[in-house]
Design a protein around this motif. Structure first.
Motif, mmCIF file in Angstrom:
data_model
loop_
_atom_site.group_PDB
_atom_site.id
_atom_site.type_symbol
_atom_site.label_atom_id
_atom_site.label_comp_id
_atom_site.label_asym_id
_atom_site.label_seq_id
_atom_site.Cartn_x
_atom_site.Cartn_y
_atom_site.Cartn_z
ATOM 1 N N ILE A 34 58.319 25.692 -96.539
ATOM 2 C CA ILE A 34 59.513 25.618 -97.384
ATOM 3 C C ILE A 34 60.694 26.268 -96.670
ATOM 4 N N LEU A 35 60.451 27.422 -96.056
ATOM 5 C CA LEU A 35 61.508 28.129 -95.339
ATOM 6 C C LEU A 35 62.128 27.253 -94.259
ATOM 7 N N THR A 36 61.299 26.561 -93.492
ATOM 8 C CA THR A 36 61.785 25.771 -92.356
ATOM 9 C C THR A 36 62.271 24.385 -92.749
ATOM 10 N N GLY A 37 62.074 24.006 -94.013
ATOM 11 C CA GLY A 37 62.550 22.707 -94.465
ATOM 12 C C GLY A 37 61.572 21.575 -94.248
ATOM 13 N N GLU A 38 60.343 21.869 -93.774
ATOM 14 C CA GLU A 38 59.344 20.805 -93.669
ATOM 15 C C GLU A 38 59.038 20.272 -95.073
ATOM 16 N N LEU A 39 58.996 21.180 -96.046
ATOM 17 C CA LEU A 39 58.959 20.783 -97.457
ATOM 18 C C LEU A 39 60.357 21.016 -98.018
ATOM 19 N N LEU B 253 47.117 30.510 -96.886
ATOM 20 C CA LEU B 253 47.704 29.354 -97.563
ATOM 21 C C LEU B 253 49.114 29.690 -98.036
ATOM 22 N N TYR B 254 49.286 30.879 -98.618
ATOM 23 C CA TYR B 254 50.625 31.301 -99.038
ATOM 24 C C TYR B 254 51.580 31.305 -97.845
ATOM 25 N N ASP B 255 51.142 31.882 -96.733
ATOM 26 C CA ASP B 255 52.006 31.979 -95.551
ATOM 27 C C ASP B 255 52.378 30.601 -95.017
ATOM 28 N N VAL B 256 51.412 29.680 -95.012
ATOM 29 C CA VAL B 256 51.680 28.322 -94.510
ATOM 30 C C VAL B 256 52.718 27.630 -95.388
ATOM 31 N N LEU B 257 52.515 27.670 -96.707
ATOM 32 C CA LEU B 257 53.455 26.999 -97.606
ATOM 33 C C LEU B 257 54.821 27.673 -97.582
ATOM 34 N N TYR B 258 54.818 29.002 -97.499
ATOM 35 C CA TYR B 258 56.081 29.759 -97.406
ATOM 36 C C TYR B 258 56.887 29.280 -96.205
ATOM 37 N N MET B 259 56.242 29.191 -95.035
ATOM 38 C CA MET B 259 56.955 28.786 -93.825
ATOM 39 C C MET B 259 57.387 27.323 -93.895
ATOM 40 N N GLY C 197 60.897 32.281 -105.868
ATOM 41 C CA GLY C 197 62.033 31.367 -105.920
ATOM 42 C C GLY C 197 61.889 30.158 -105.023
ATOM 43 N N PHE C 198 60.670 29.908 -104.509
ATOM 44 C CA PHE C 198 60.458 28.782 -103.602
ATOM 45 C C PHE C 198 59.991 27.522 -104.331
ATOM 46 N N LEU C 199 59.369 27.673 -105.493
ATOM 47 C CA LEU C 199 58.871 26.530 -106.256
ATOM 48 C C LEU C 199 59.402 26.574 -107.680
ATOM 49 N N VAL C 200 59.510 25.393 -108.264
ATOM 50 C CA VAL C 200 59.829 25.252 -109.688
ATOM 51 C C VAL C 200 58.636 24.572 -110.339
ATOM 52 N N VAL C 201 58.052 25.232 -111.331
ATOM 53 C CA VAL C 201 56.900 24.673 -112.041
ATOM 54 C C VAL C 201 57.394 24.143 -113.378
ATOM 55 N N VAL C 202 57.235 22.840 -113.589
ATOM 56 C CA VAL C 202 57.632 22.201 -114.846
ATOM 57 C C VAL C 202 56.352 21.852 -115.609
ATOM 58 N N PRO C 203 56.040 22.573 -116.683
ATOM 59 C CA PRO C 203 54.802 22.324 -117.424
ATOM 60 C C PRO C 203 54.658 20.860 -117.827
ATOM 61 N N GLN C 204 53.457 20.349 -117.662
ATOM 62 C CA GLN C 204 53.105 18.976 -118.016
ATOM 63 C C GLN C 204 53.818 17.918 -117.157
ATOM 64 N N VAL C 205 54.572 18.353 -116.183
ATOM 65 C CA VAL C 205 55.283 17.390 -115.328
ATOM 66 C C VAL C 205 54.852 17.539 -113.869
ATOM 67 N N GLY C 206 55.036 18.733 -113.307
ATOM 68 C CA GLY C 206 54.652 18.919 -111.910
ATOM 69 C C GLY C 206 55.317 20.143 -111.304
ATOM 70 N N THR C 207 55.071 20.330 -110.033
ATOM 71 C CA THR C 207 55.628 21.453 -109.285
ATOM 72 C C THR C 207 56.455 20.905 -108.131
ATOM 73 N N TYR C 208 57.633 21.486 -107.935
ATOM 74 C CA TYR C 208 58.575 20.977 -106.950
ATOM 75 C C TYR C 208 59.152 22.130 -106.118
ATOM 76 N N VAL D 243 48.604 30.937 -105.736
ATOM 77 C CA VAL D 243 49.561 30.839 -104.623
ATOM 78 C C VAL D 243 50.842 30.167 -105.095
ATOM 79 N N PHE D 244 50.711 29.087 -105.859
ATOM 80 C CA PHE D 244 51.891 28.391 -106.385
ATOM 81 C C PHE D 244 52.725 29.321 -107.256
ATOM 82 N N GLN D 245 52.055 30.107 -108.093
ATOM 83 C CA GLN D 245 52.788 31.011 -108.983
ATOM 84 C C GLN D 245 53.528 32.070 -108.181
#
Length: 225
Positions: A23-28, A15-21, A61-72, A53-55
């Protein structure tokens, strides 16, 4: 761009590898919201391992976690790219000089196999495959130099730079230029020319960073202001 579903029953590492790729490739893309609950339901995991995995992605440096708001998905930070460039130059330029003087028996055959693979990947227009082969070749040079564990340090430090590099490799003319640099680099290493290998490696590592203004202009939404 539509985001394809993730296949169910992935391991945490997969799952980490899938999400990493993705974000890396710009699909996310930067700014895209990503939900622990949705991902957990999609892959059939509880929220706890998905949160882990999100953490890990946030630490990279691939995700920003905003408490009580969401993850981007995080934007690319130019300062982080600059730091990663510094780390790579300091470590890889020293290592390639050692690789050039190394007596590892199969280094010539091993490095030429990478060149053969990359020539084939360019012919297919496979920039993802080329990126992965590029990574593997740099790791192999570190191993030939006798420092196999140093690559893990480099890999963890250069994730922002990798996103920039991936964007640069989307152009076929850029792939061809990087490939010519690889040919020159391998030639210096195989011939036992540490000074020449160091100079080529430094120029090679600076290529993507030197084009950062063009890449940022063409992909403005990927970068932090």
């Amino acid at each position: 761009m539509a985001v394809s579903p993730i296949r169910p029953r992935l391991s945490i590492k997969d799952l980490y590898d899938v999400l990493y790729m993705r974000i890396l490739t710009g699909e996310l893309r930067p700014g895209a919201a990503i939900s622990e609950t949705r991902i957990a339901d999609e892959v059939g995991l509880s929220r706890t391992p998905v949160r882990q995995v999100f953490q890990k992605l946030a630490d990279a440096g691939f995700l920003v976690v905003v408490p009580q708001v969401g993850t981007y998905v995080a934007p690319i930070e130019i300062s982080a790219v600059r730091d990663a460039q510094f780390v790579r130059e300091m470590l890889e330029c020293s290592a390639v000089a050692e690789a050039a003087t190394s007596s590892v028996a199969d280094k010539e055959a091993r490095l030429h196999r990478f060149l053969e693979d990359q020539r084939w990947l360019i012919g297919k227009g496979d920039h993802i495959g080329f990126f992965l082969s590029d990574e593997a070749m740099h790791r192999a040079l570190m191993e030939i130099a006798g420092h196999p564990h140093v690559w893990g340090m480099i890999a963890s430090a250069k994730v922002s730079l990798d996103r920039l590099r991936y964007l640069s490799l989307e152009r076929i003319d850029w792939l061809e230029m990087i490939f010519r640099q690889h040919e020159d680099l391998v030639d210096r290493v195989v011939k036992g020319d540490p000074d020449g290998a160091t100079k080529v490696m430094q120029a090679h590592l600076r290529t993507a960073f030197a084009a950062i203004e063009r890449i940022a202009a063409e992909n403005a939404d990927f970068f932090a202001e």
